[in-house]
Design a protein around this motif. Structure first.
Motif, short mmCIF file in Angstrom:
data_model
loop_
_atom_site.label_atom_id
_atom_site.label_comp_id
_atom_site.label_asym_id
_atom_site.label_seq_id
_atom_site.Cartn_x
_atom_site.Cartn_y
_atom_site.Cartn_z
N ALA A 67 0.82 -1.21 0.00
CA ALA A 67 0.00 0.00 0.00
C ALA A 67 0.86 1.27 0.00
CB ALA A 67 -0.94 0.00 1.20
N ARG A 68 1.97 1.24 0.70
CA ARG A 68 2.84 2.43 0.79
C ARG A 68 3.38 2.80 -0.59
NH1 ARG A 68 8.27 2.71 0.98
NH2 ARG A 68 8.41 0.45 1.25
N LEU A 69 3.85 1.80 -1.33
CA LEU A 69 4.41 2.06 -2.65
C LEU A 69 3.32 2.45 -3.66
CD1 LEU A 69 7.09 -0.78 -2.96
CD2 LEU A 69 7.43 1.64 -2.39
N VAL A 70 2.16 1.83 -3.54
CA VAL A 70 1.05 2.18 -4.42
C VAL A 70 0.65 3.64 -4.20
CG1 VAL A 70 -1.40 1.75 -4.90
CG2 VAL A 70 0.18 -0.18 -4.63
N GLU A 104 0.82 9.36 -6.14
CA GLU A 104 1.24 10.75 -5.95
C GLU A 104 2.11 11.22 -7.12
OE1 GLU A 104 0.49 13.26 -3.70
OE2 GLU A 104 -1.13 11.81 -3.42
N VAL A 105 2.97 10.33 -7.63
CA VAL A 105 3.79 10.69 -8.80
C VAL A 105 2.88 11.09 -9.96
CG1 VAL A 105 5.38 9.79 -10.55
CG2 VAL A 105 5.78 9.30 -8.13
N HIS A 141 -1.55 11.35 -15.55
CA HIS A 141 -2.85 11.89 -15.16
C HIS A 141 -3.63 12.28 -16.41
CE1 HIS A 141 -5.81 14.64 -13.41
NE2 HIS A 141 -5.64 13.95 -12.30
N LEU A 142 -4.92 11.95 -16.45
CA LEU A 142 -5.69 12.15 -17.68
C LEU A 142 -5.89 13.63 -18.01
CD1 LEU A 142 -8.99 12.93 -17.18
CD2 LEU A 142 -8.92 10.67 -16.16
N GLY A 143 -5.70 14.53 -17.03
CA GLY A 143 -5.88 15.95 -17.28
C GLY A 143 -4.59 16.71 -17.52
N ASP A 144 -3.46 16.01 -17.58
CA ASP A 144 -2.16 16.68 -17.63
C ASP A 144 -1.61 16.71 -19.05
OD1 ASP A 144 0.65 17.31 -17.36
OD2 ASP A 144 0.41 16.93 -15.22
N LYS A 145 -1.70 17.86 -19.71
CA LYS A 145 -1.27 17.97 -21.10
C LYS A 145 0.24 17.81 -21.24
CE LYS A 145 -1.39 20.90 -25.21
NZ LYS A 145 0.05 20.72 -25.47
N SER A 146 1.02 18.38 -20.33
CA SER A 146 2.48 18.29 -20.47
C SER A 146 2.96 16.85 -20.31
CB SER A 146 3.18 19.21 -19.46
OG SER A 146 2.89 18.83 -18.13
N VAL A 170 -2.19 -2.73 -11.06
CA VAL A 170 -2.98 -1.69 -11.71
C VAL A 170 -4.27 -1.44 -10.92
CG1 VAL A 170 -4.18 -1.00 -13.80
CG2 VAL A 170 -2.06 -2.29 -13.97
N ALA A 171 -4.92 -2.51 -10.48
CA ALA A 171 -6.17 -2.36 -9.73
C ALA A 171 -5.94 -1.54 -8.46
CB ALA A 171 -6.74 -3.74 -9.40
N ALA A 172 -4.86 -1.83 -7.75
CA ALA A 172 -4.55 -1.10 -6.52
C ALA A 172 -4.24 0.36 -6.81
CB ALA A 172 -3.39 -1.76 -5.79
N LEU A 173 -3.50 0.60 -7.89
CA LEU A 173 -3.14 1.97 -8.25
C LEU A 173 -4.37 2.78 -8.64
CD1 LEU A 173 -0.84 3.98 -8.72
CD2 LEU A 173 -0.49 2.96 -10.99
N LEU A 174 -5.26 2.18 -9.41
CA LEU A 174 -6.48 2.87 -9.81
C LEU A 174 -7.38 3.15 -8.61
CD1 LEU A 174 -7.28 0.86 -13.05
CD2 LEU A 174 -6.63 3.26 -12.95
N GLU A 175 -7.44 2.23 -7.68
CA GLU A 175 -8.24 2.43 -6.47
C GLU A 175 -7.69 3.60 -5.66
OE1 GLU A 175 -11.49 1.88 -4.32
OE2 GLU A 175 -10.98 0.61 -6.05
N GLU A 176 -6.38 3.69 -5.57
CA GLU A 176 -5.75 4.79 -4.83
C GLU A 176 -5.96 6.13 -5.54
OE1 GLU A 176 -3.86 6.89 -1.99
OE2 GLU A 176 -4.25 4.73 -1.82
N LEU A 177 -5.86 6.13 -6.87
CA LEU A 177 -6.04 7.36 -7.64
C LEU A 177 -7.49 7.85 -7.63
CD1 LEU A 177 -3.96 6.90 -10.92
CD2 LEU A 177 -3.75 8.79 -9.31
N GLY A 178 -8.42 6.91 -7.72
CA GLY A 178 -9.82 7.29 -7.79
C GLY A 178 -10.27 7.80 -9.14
#
Length: 206
Positions: free
Chosen positions: A14-17, A22-23, A43-48, A129-137
């Motif tokens: 969980a800590r690494l996820v 955050e990255v 991030h889906l909203g980050d153009k750069s 991926v599932a854990a990362l998506l859950e953390e990102l929301g």
């Protein structure tokens, strides 16, 4: 110099996820494992960050990007489909497929196919991926990690680190992911078409 996280494939730490999420939130570009090779994500909203992925892969504006999603309810925010397509999705996700849908207004225009206004959607069968998506929301804007001049995604996280450590913010080591790309399916209420046969069984869509 990119960070390098070794995340357990069955029990992601969980800590690494959380750090990986955050990255992404802070505008980073990551390489991460899926059920069909490694992908680049941001991030889906980050153009750069999106422009950085385009530069790594040397993509033009006709490339169809993919939103990697948690579940069907999240897909419905970004893609247009009816009950018949919903049932097909329900029976074949998570899995090694990329589905091409007409996009809703929630999808940033820069992610769309410029003429068809479509978006690729994925729900990979991968616990990291599932854990990362859950953390990102929210979904990850994603593209297969296929380097210019190559035909297949990269599969070895150590090769990825050696090759791209100065252009990525994070490489997630999730082990070997297999060689076959996803099966790509155009999902339209009037016509379902298998565009590319890959790791996913095409027969449910034929």
């Amino acid at each position: 110099m990119s960070q390098f996280f070794q995340i357990h494939t069955e029990n992601p730490q969980a800590r690494l996820v959380k750090q990986a999420a955050e990255v992404i939130r802070n505008g980073g570009v990551i390489a991460y494992p899926t059920d069909c090779g490694y992908s680049l994500g941001c991030h889906l909203g980050d153009k750069s960050a999106l422009d950085r992925i385009r530069a790594i892969r040397r993509l033009d504006d006709k490339h169809n990007f993919t939103l990697v999603c948690r579940d069907l309810s999240e897909i419905s925010t970004y893609a247009r489909f009816d009950n018949r397509l919903y049932r097909l999705l329900k029976h074949n996700t998570p899995g090694p497929y990329t589905f091409i849908f007409g996009a809703t207004s929630e999808v940033p225009r820069r992610l769309l196919h410029p003429k068809r206004k479509t978006i690729g959607i994925r729900i990979p069968d991968n616990k990291i991926v599932a854990a990362l998506l859950e953390e990102l929301g929210e979904p990850i804007m994603s593209s297969s990690l296929i380097l210019p001049g190559e035909a297949e995604p990269m599969t070895d996280p150590y090769d990825i680190r050696d090759t791209l450590e100065h252009t990525l913010d994070l490489v997630i080591d999730g082990g070997f992911c297999g060689l076959l790309p996803t099966t790509v399916v155009q999902m339209d209420a009037d016509n379902i078409e298998v565009i590319r046969v890959g790791a996913g069984d095409p027969s449910p869509f034929q």
